[in-house]
Enzyme design. Structure first.
Site, PDB file in Angstrom:
ATOM      1  CB  CYS A  11      -0.935   0.004   1.213  1.00 26.90           C
ATOM      2  SG  CYS A  11      -1.976   1.459   1.273  1.00 26.90           S
ATOM      3  CB  CYS A  14      -0.727   2.232   4.205  1.00 27.35           C
ATOM      4  SG  CYS A  14      -2.421   1.923   3.714  1.00 27.35           S
ATOM      5  CG  ASP A  15       3.099   0.419   4.406  1.00 28.50           C
ATOM      6  OD1 ASP A  15       2.710   0.824   5.519  1.00 28.50           O
ATOM      7  OD2 ASP A  15       2.859  -0.718   3.979  1.00 28.50           O
TER       8      ASP A  15
END
Length: 184
Positions: A11, A14-15
């Site tokens: 992701c 997200c990351d």
């Protein structure tokens, strides 16, 4: 598997911030992969997009944007073969050029796998209307083509396959099912 959450991620939203100023790769040249590479290019020092096919499959507008970015390299006809690391974190990605058979190493700190997902809906073929990609078709209330049957999450046609989106869609499906029950 060995480097999942130790440099291998799925992701970029997200990351991605965890790799600020670092070198990364995105595996996958469809819309998801190209979008991820574009997003990451604004955060990381360098992105290498690695695609198995001989060309990218993303929409032309996305490809044009990606090619305009100064900190992006695109490698096609590449079979990703190995993730290298020190046991704690990723250090490199190894791929084989499918045209020459020559193996190459890309030194980096993060790898984002964006090769697409196949929904687990084979068992639903027939009763539920599925998209050409096998996703359950739902309307704005998460209703399927069968009255009283609702669906939510990455298995549906809802865009943005993210956990938080699936959670919200699950709530909508639950509320829609409740509404259906009290009205019928």
């Amino acid at each position: 598997e060995e480097y999942r959450n130790k440099g291998v991620a799925y992701c970029p939203h997200c990351d991605g911030p965890l790799y600020k100023g670092k070198r990364t790769a995105v595996i996958g040249g469809g819309n998801s992969g190209v979008e991820a590479a574009i997003d990451l290019a604004g955060i990381v020092s360098h992105v290498t997009l690695v695609e198995f096919d001989s060309q990218l499959r993303a929409d032309a507008v996305l490809q044009n944007k990606l090619r305009s970015l100064p900190n992006v390299d695109i490698i096609t006809s590449a079979l990703s073969t190995e993730v290298l690391g020190d046991g704690e974190k990723v250090e490199a990605l190894v791929y084989t050029d499918r045209l020459t058979g020559v193996s190459h190493r890309i030194d980096l700190e993060g790898i984002f796998v964006q090769i697409g997902l196949v929904p687990n809906t084979e068992w639903l073929k027939g009763p539920l209307q599925l998209s050409p990609r096998g996703e359950i078709e739902v309307d704005a209330h998460n209703a399927t083509n069968i009255p009283g049957v609702f669906a939510a999450g990455d298995v549906t046609t809802v865009p943005y396959k993210q956990i938080i989106v699936a959670m919200g869609e699950g709530t909508k499906a639950g509320l829609s099912a409740f509404d259906h029950i009290i009205r019928h």
